[in-house]
Design an enzyme around this catalytic site. Structure first.
Site, PDB file in Angstrom:
ATOM      1  N   SER A  16       0.829  -1.215   0.000  1.00 37.31           N
ATOM      2  CA  SER A  16       0.000   0.000   0.000  1.00 37.31           C
ATOM      3  C   SER A  16       0.861   1.261   0.000  1.00 37.31           C
ATOM      4  O   SER A  16       2.069   1.206   0.240  1.00 37.31           O
ATOM      5  CB  SER A  16      -0.908  -0.001   1.230  1.00 37.31           C
ATOM      6  OG  SER A  16      -1.716  -1.156   1.220  1.00 37.31           O
TER       7      SER A  16
HETATM    8  N1  SAM Z   1      -0.394  -5.338   4.391  1.00 40.11           N
HETATM    9  C1  SAM Z   1       0.331  -5.607   3.184  1.00 40.11           C
HETATM   10  C2  SAM Z   1       1.733  -5.068   3.205  1.00 40.11           C
HETATM   11  O1  SAM Z   1       2.126  -4.482   4.219  1.00 40.11           O
HETATM   12  O2  SAM Z   1       2.420  -5.247   2.192  1.00 40.11           O
HETATM   13  C3  SAM Z   1      -0.383  -5.144   1.945  1.00 40.11           C
HETATM   14  C4  SAM Z   1      -1.576  -5.958   1.692  1.00 40.11           C
HETATM   15  S1  SAM Z   1      -2.100  -6.088   0.021  1.00 40.11           S
HETATM   16  C5  SAM Z   1      -2.824  -4.517  -0.226  1.00 40.11           C
HETATM   17  C6  SAM Z   1      -3.454  -7.231   0.293  1.00 40.11           C
HETATM   18  C7  SAM Z   1      -3.017  -8.645   0.537  1.00 40.11           C
HETATM   19  O3  SAM Z   1      -4.136  -9.373   1.023  1.00 40.11           O
HETATM   20  C8  SAM Z   1      -2.532  -9.377  -0.697  1.00 40.11           C
HETATM   21  O4  SAM Z   1      -1.246  -9.869  -0.507  1.00 40.11           O
HETATM   22  C9  SAM Z   1      -3.543 -10.508  -0.871  1.00 40.11           C
HETATM   23  O5  SAM Z   1      -3.002 -11.691  -1.402  1.00 40.11           O
HETATM   24  C10 SAM Z   1      -4.014 -10.690   0.552  1.00 40.11           C
HETATM   25  N2  SAM Z   1      -5.309 -11.378   0.716  1.00 40.11           N
HETATM   26  C11 SAM Z   1      -6.449 -11.261  -0.038  1.00 40.11           C
HETATM   27  N3  SAM Z   1      -7.411 -12.054   0.463  1.00 40.11           N
HETATM   28  C12 SAM Z   1      -6.887 -12.675   1.551  1.00 40.11           C
HETATM   29  C13 SAM Z   1      -7.391 -13.611   2.500  1.00 40.11           C
HETATM   30  N4  SAM Z   1      -8.634 -14.092   2.460  1.00 40.11           N
HETATM   31  N5  SAM Z   1      -6.574 -14.027   3.475  1.00 40.11           N
HETATM   32  C14 SAM Z   1      -5.311 -13.579   3.562  1.00 40.11           C
HETATM   33  N6  SAM Z   1      -4.766 -12.706   2.695  1.00 40.11           N
HETATM   34  C15 SAM Z   1      -5.545 -12.246   1.712  1.00 40.11           C
END
Ligand code: SAM
Length: 240
Positions: free
Chosen positions: A78
């Site tokens: 992000s």
């Molecule tokens: N917090 C992260 C960082 O510091 O880099 C950024 C998060 S990114 C915007 C969103 C993440 O959520 C992605 O890596 C995606 O694969 C993950 N994601 C989506 N659905 C998910 C789920 N049900 N459980 C766990 N992770 C999930």
């Protein structure tokens, strides 16, 4: 011109000095502080974290731009101001134990930021973070270990819409992907006096970041701002 481009490319590959990254980081943090996105402790934690270590080589040169960057596999790290919005709400207290659950490990940056803030504030606690894409979870584990946070961060591969009942209840739940609704399991795993931040809305459209609190069993939901996150995919999330 060629020389400048060449030098930046060296940075991107991590073979040059870190001086330019440092300057870029300070300028970014000054801007975020002036705009009210970060406070003293978040700034200090961000100063200590090399954001360039959390992104792939081809985008390292943009590590200190205030925008999301691709980390591959269709996912993003992000924008720095968004980490500010999440992290200033955490309010760790010296000596107090704070258990954190993050849904969406991605690059591992938010988990590392929480760990650094726990250390800086003298709080006790631990970060449990769930990522559904195994390759991203592995990369995040590597960088968390390299930077020395592995004692404070546990990375789990799985569906975060179900939470992580093994360590519940949590004082803080940070959902960093956009959900169609607030997953029931996460509400259940939020502890008394706890706080959850979660973007809710359309899969690729209008989304709102909510702050959820639980006081004497009563859930309160407050709107924070419009946001744009990748979707939360899972049993109690979007389906693909
Ligand atoms: N917090 C992260 C960082 O510091 O880099 C950024 C998060 S990114 C915007 C969103 C993440 O959520 C992605 O890596 C995606 O694969 C993950 N994601 C989506 N659905 C998910 C789920 N049900 N459980 C766990 N992770 C999930």
């Amino acid at each position: 011109m060629f020389k400048l481009f060449h030098r930046i490319r060296h940075h991107a590959r991590g073979t040059g000095t870190m001086i330019d990254f440092k300057e870029q980081k300070m300028q970014l943090l000054d801007r975020l502080e002036r705009s009210g996105y970060i406070n003293k402790i978040v700034r200090e934690a961000m100063e200590r974290l090399p954001r360039e270590d959390f992104v792939p080589d081809d985008v390292k040169v943009s590590a200190y731009e205030d925008r999301p960057l691709s980390i591959g596999l269709g996912q993003t790290i992000s924008a720095p101001h968004m980490y500010g919005m999440y992290s200033t709400s955490l309010e760790f207290q010296q000596g107090k134990t704070t258990k954190i659950l993050e849904i969406g490990t991605g690059s591992g940056y938010q988990a590392a930021l929480c760990a650094e803030m726990l250390r800086l504030s003298g709080a006790k606690g631990h970060v449990y973070t769930i990522e559904r894409i195994a390759e991203l979870a592995k990369r995040a584990k590597d960088v968390i270990k390299k930077l020395g946070y592995e004692d404070l961060v546990t990375i789990i591969t799985g569906d975060g819409t179900l939470g992580y009942a093994e360590e519940a209840p949590y004082d803080r739940i940070l959902v960093t992907a956009a959900a169609p609704r607030i997953p029931e399991a996460l509400l259940g795993q939020l502890g008394e006096g706890g706080l959850m931040l979660i973007p809710v809305g359309e899969m690729h459209g209008c989304q709102t970041l909510y702050k959820i609190t639980k006081t004497e069993g009563t859930i309160k939901q407050t709107e924070i701002s419009g946001v744009a996150f990748v979707p939360l995919v899972g049993k109690d999330g979007f389906s693909v």
